[in-house]
Design a protein around this motif. Sequence first.
Motif, PDB file in Angstrom:
ATOM      1  N   LYS A 174      -1.531  11.759  56.994  1.00  0.00           N
ATOM      2  CA  LYS A 174      -2.479  11.007  55.728  1.00  0.00           C
ATOM      3  C   LYS A 174      -2.839  11.795  54.633  1.00  0.00           C
ATOM      4  CE  LYS A 174      -5.661   7.058  54.831  1.00  0.00           C
ATOM      5  NZ  LYS A 174      -7.232   6.785  55.272  1.00  0.00           N
ATOM      6  N   ARG A 175      -3.272  12.636  55.168  1.00  0.00           N
ATOM      7  CA  ARG A 175      -3.230  13.225  53.462  1.00  0.00           C
ATOM      8  C   ARG A 175      -2.073  13.797  52.887  1.00  0.00           C
ATOM      9  NH1 ARG A 175      -6.927  16.185  57.307  1.00  0.00           N
ATOM     10  NH2 ARG A 175      -5.381  18.430  57.397  1.00  0.00           N
ATOM     11  N   ASN A 176      -0.992  13.940  54.042  1.00  0.00           N
ATOM     12  CA  ASN A 176       0.361  14.230  53.343  1.00  0.00           C
ATOM     13  C   ASN A 176       1.589  13.713  52.947  1.00  0.00           C
ATOM     14  OD1 ASN A 176      -0.192  17.665  53.036  1.00  0.00           O
ATOM     15  ND2 ASN A 176      -0.825  16.815  54.885  1.00  0.00           N
ATOM     16  N   PRO A 177       1.191  13.347  52.007  1.00  0.00           N
ATOM     17  CA  PRO A 177       2.524  11.776  51.789  1.00  0.00           C
ATOM     18  C   PRO A 177       3.436  12.180  51.517  1.00  0.00           C
ATOM     19  CG  PRO A 177       0.728  11.643  49.803  1.00  0.00           C
ATOM     20  CD  PRO A 177      -0.356  13.126  50.418  1.00  0.00           C
ATOM     21  N   GLY A 178       4.252  11.131  52.228  1.00  0.00           N
ATOM     22  CA  GLY A 178       5.831  11.747  51.630  1.00  0.00           C
ATOM     23  C   GLY A 178       6.860  12.914  52.598  1.00  0.00           C
ATOM     24  N   CYS A 179       5.193  12.973  53.563  1.00  0.00           N
ATOM     25  CA  CYS A 179       5.752  14.220  54.733  1.00  0.00           C
ATOM     26  C   CYS A 179       6.207  13.250  56.282  1.00  0.00           C
ATOM     27  CB  CYS A 179       4.865  14.665  55.225  1.00  0.00           C
ATOM     28  SG  CYS A 179       2.819  14.519  55.902  1.00  0.00           S
ATOM     29  N   SER A 180       5.522  11.708  55.718  1.00  0.00           N
ATOM     30  CA  SER A 180       6.284  11.099  57.226  1.00  0.00           C
ATOM     31  C   SER A 180       7.255  11.247  57.169  1.00  0.00           C
ATOM     32  CB  SER A 180       5.343  10.408  57.447  1.00  0.00           C
ATOM     33  OG  SER A 180       5.579   9.779  58.706  1.00  0.00           O
ATOM     34  N   THR A 181       8.661  11.041  57.910  1.00  0.00           N
ATOM     35  CA  THR A 181      10.021  10.766  58.104  1.00  0.00           C
ATOM     36  C   THR A 181      10.373  10.100  58.983  1.00  0.00           C
ATOM     37  OG1 THR A 181      11.063  12.361  58.776  1.00  0.00           O
ATOM     38  CG2 THR A 181      10.293  12.046  56.200  1.00  0.00           C
ATOM     39  N   ALA A 182      11.091   9.260  59.132  1.00  0.00           N
ATOM     40  CA  ALA A 182      11.728   8.186  60.025  1.00  0.00           C
ATOM     41  C   ALA A 182      12.058   9.713  61.890  1.00  0.00           C
ATOM     42  CB  ALA A 182      13.246   7.772  60.438  1.00  0.00           C
ATOM     43  N   ALA A 183      12.863  10.722  60.883  1.00  0.00           N
ATOM     44  CA  ALA A 183      13.222  12.037  61.497  1.00  0.00           C
ATOM     45  C   ALA A 183      11.758  13.101  62.478  1.00  0.00           C
ATOM     46  CB  ALA A 183      14.148  12.060  61.407  1.00  0.00           C
TER      47      ALA A 183
END
Length: 141
Positions: free
Chosen positions: A88-97
């Motif tokens: 949650k604190r690192n927006p954009g780090c979450s990807t489908a892979a």
Amino acid sequence: MSSVGRRRVWSIVGALLAVSCLLPKAELVDDEGSGARSTGGSASTPANCLDANRDRCESKSCAAACPATSVDSGHCLGACSGVFDCVKRNPGCSTAADPVCAAREAGQPKACTMAWESAGKSRDSGPSAFAFELIQCLCGK
């Protein structure tokens, strides 16, 4: 300062720069109140999937999935929440892979690698699995 002295100073500066490039990068942390989110919304809009659908995914929350804190002294809840909070604190780090921002690249950790590995680094059981399931539920994946 003589030319020999200047060369020595620049050699030391160059060595420090080279060493700093080899050190692990600091974890990327964004203030909760600003910045773009992984879904393209801002921190103040419910477009961030981790802020939306809380009621729908309450049964998958860390508090619901982990045993009572008296059973494991709160380890599960803390580890699960650590993974979730890091994503949650690192927006954009979450990807489908890599939905939990933890997959190492050439052995180098990503933003949430340490939290994931501390939680057990398993999608099958334990705190890391609970955090993964919550993220999947909230983001509809």
